[in-house]
Structure formats: structure tokens, C-alpha cells
Write a protein that holds these residues in place. Structure first.
Motif, PDB file in Angstrom:
ATOM      1  N   ASP A  46       8.837   2.502   1.035  1.00  0.00           N
ATOM      2  CA  ASP A  46       8.018   1.377   0.579  1.00  0.00           C
ATOM      3  C   ASP A  46       8.031   1.202  -0.940  1.00  0.00           C
TER       4      ASP A  46
ATOM      5  N   LYS B  74       7.632  -4.823  -1.283  1.00  0.00           N
ATOM      6  CA  LYS B  74       7.836  -3.474  -0.765  1.00  0.00           C
ATOM      7  C   LYS B  74       9.098  -3.464   0.093  1.00  0.00           C
TER       8      LYS B  74
ATOM      9  N   SER C  77       6.343  -5.859   4.503  1.00  0.00           N
ATOM     10  CA  SER C  77       7.484  -5.264   3.816  1.00  0.00           C
ATOM     11  C   SER C  77       8.680  -6.205   3.900  1.00  0.00           C
TER      12      SER C  77
END
Length: 269
Positions: free
Chosen positions: A62, A55, A32
Motif C-alpha cells: 500500500d 495507494k 487502492s
């Protein structure tokens, strides 16, 4: 004494660089956005290049960046600042319509980048160039390999620059050999047009099935690459990028590349 000073100055000038070393966060695309920043920080890098389909992290469910609200984007911008990092470029994907590109330029504006790295289709060159002018950013055209990108050859990239004052170049050094192109010759052709570089290596020429290898372990002559950039008085960004997904992450090879970079250039970190 006078002659010695001239020689010393010339040697210093020949070996000095004014490049902004960083990492393209796509290198850590399986993570992420907050974790991508943590990896960049762990590699002791100052500059990062984001990408709009990353993300955003658990705090933002997310969501990918291009679906975030303005407040969500500001949340990520604060994370960058809190890490002491600078994101002055972002890879955008645009789409088939001007509205798609405007969406991504809005994201670029929210982060306050200086340029976007992109691959706009030929039929939208004029529109994307106009948007870039309106948003006050440059569009750094990025190459993949032959059959996968209209910018695969430096000549095709130069053709796109013609008549588009807001376009520039972001050559990916590791992709050129896949099309049989020596990246040093590509850099020579693009002299004066480059604002960002993706630092990448590849194991052999003329094989577009290969993924990249750590910088300095493939076929690219990086001392010659750096010498060429010095001769051009290049002052832009150099972004380390890996397409290969190592486990648990590409952090180790990025650190290896950082060490290679400073050792090859013989400059202090």
C-alpha cells in the motif's frame, strides 16, 4: 441527390465527436490502485487518469505511487494493460523544489503518459516547463476555485501559458461555478489550449463550500458545453471526476454520468 449528400455530411459532422472518455481515478481515491482500475473497467471506460499519491495495493504494501521503485511502477503499468485500459495522463503534485517535480515526471515517464495534470507554483513555471520539454510530455494546468488555486480564472491560466510552450489547459468544469465563472465562457477563452477536461457538476454558483454532484444534476448546461467543444473541434480527453465520496464507492454515479454523456450526445456506446 447532390444537395442531400451535402446536408447529410454536414449533419453527421455537426454531431460527431472524437473525444476520449475516461475517469480520473481520484474519483475512487479511498480505494487502492488495483481497485480503482476495477471500478473504471466496471463502468465500461477505456481511459483513466492516475494520481501520484494513490495507494498501490496490498502486493506493494500500500505504498503511495510516488514512493514506488521502478519495478513497482512497472507492476502497476502491467495491471493497466491487463485490464485493457489506457492511462495517458496522471495528476502530479510536484512540490517546492525542482527535484520534487522531477520525481513526479519520472513516474509519468514510467507509465508512458502523454501529459500530466498539475498546478505548478508561479516561481517554478519555467523549471516545470523545461522539465516537460525534456520528458516529452505536456503539463495540463488544472483549476480549483478562487482562493484555492492560482489558476481559478481562465485569464490566470492563459497568463501561465504565455512563454511556456509545454503548458496546456485541463479545465475542471465543476470548479469554475464556485468562483462565479460560467464554464462555457471559460472554455471559449481556453479554445485551442485544452488537452484534457475534468467532467464535473455542482449544485449552485458562488459557493465554494459545496462538493460536486453527479453530472447532469447541477447547474452546468452540459448540452451547451458539448456544443461548445464541438464548435472548437475539440479532440482531447474528457475525464469524469467526483470529489464527493459516496458509499460504498462512486461507481454508481460514474455509470450514471457515462449514460448521461452518451444520451446527451445521442451517440452509440
Amino acid at each position: 441527390m447532390y444537395c442531400f449528400s451535402i446536408v447529410s455530411y454536414a449533419q453527421s459532422k455537426a454531431t460527431s465527436v472524437d473525444w476520449k472518455l475516461g475517469v480520473a481515478l481520484y474519483t475512487f481515491s479511498t480505494a487502492s490502485f488495483p481497485d480503482q482500475l476495477a471500478y473504471a473497467d466496471s463502468a465500461s471506460l477505456k481511459y483513466v487518469e492516475g494520481f501520484v499519491f494513490a495507494k498501490a495495493g496490498k502486493e506493494l504494501q500500500d505504498s503511495v505511487l510516488f514512493r514506488l521503485s521502478p519495478s513497482g511502477l512497472q507492476h502497476l503499468k502491467k495491471q493497466i494493460a491487463d485490464k485493457g485500459l489506457k492511462m495517458e495522463s496522471i495528476y502530479i503534485i510536484g512540490g517546492k523544489t525542482v527535484a520534487d517535480w522531477k520525481r513526479d515526471f519520472d513516474i509519468a515517464k514510467a507509465f508512458g503518459v502523454k501529459y500530466v495534470t498539475a498546478e505548478p507554483p508561479r516561481n517554478l513555471w519555467n523549471s516545470v516547463d523545461s522539465l516537460a520539454g525534456a520528458y516529452g510530455v505536456k503539463v495540463a494546468l488544472h483549476n480549483h476555485w478562487k482562493g484555492n488555486s492560482i489558476y481559478w480564472h481562465p485569464d490566470s491560466l492563459l497568463a501561465a501559458l504565455e512563454g511556456h510552450p509545454n503548458f496546456a489547459a485541463c479545465p475542471d468544469l465543476g470548479h469554475y461555478p464556485k468562483s462565479g465563472i460560467n464554464p462555457i465562457l471559460a472554455l471559449k477563452k481556453l479554445q485551442g489550449k485544452i488537452i484534457g477536461i475534468h467532467l464535473k457538476d455542482i449544485a449552485e454558483y458562488n459557493n465554494n463550500k459545496l462538493q460536486d454532484v453527479p453530472v447532469g444534476t447541477g447547474v452546468i448546461d452540459f448540452p451547451a458545453v458539448f456544443d461548445e467543444l464541438k464548435s472548437q473541434n475539440y479532440k482531447g480527453y474528457i475525464m469524469i471526476e467526483r470529489d464527493t465520496k459516496e458509499k460504498p464507492s462512486n461507481l454508481s454515479s460514474v455509470k450514471q454520468t457515462v449514460n448521461f454523456y452518451y444520451k446527451t450526445l445521442s451517440i452509440p456506446r
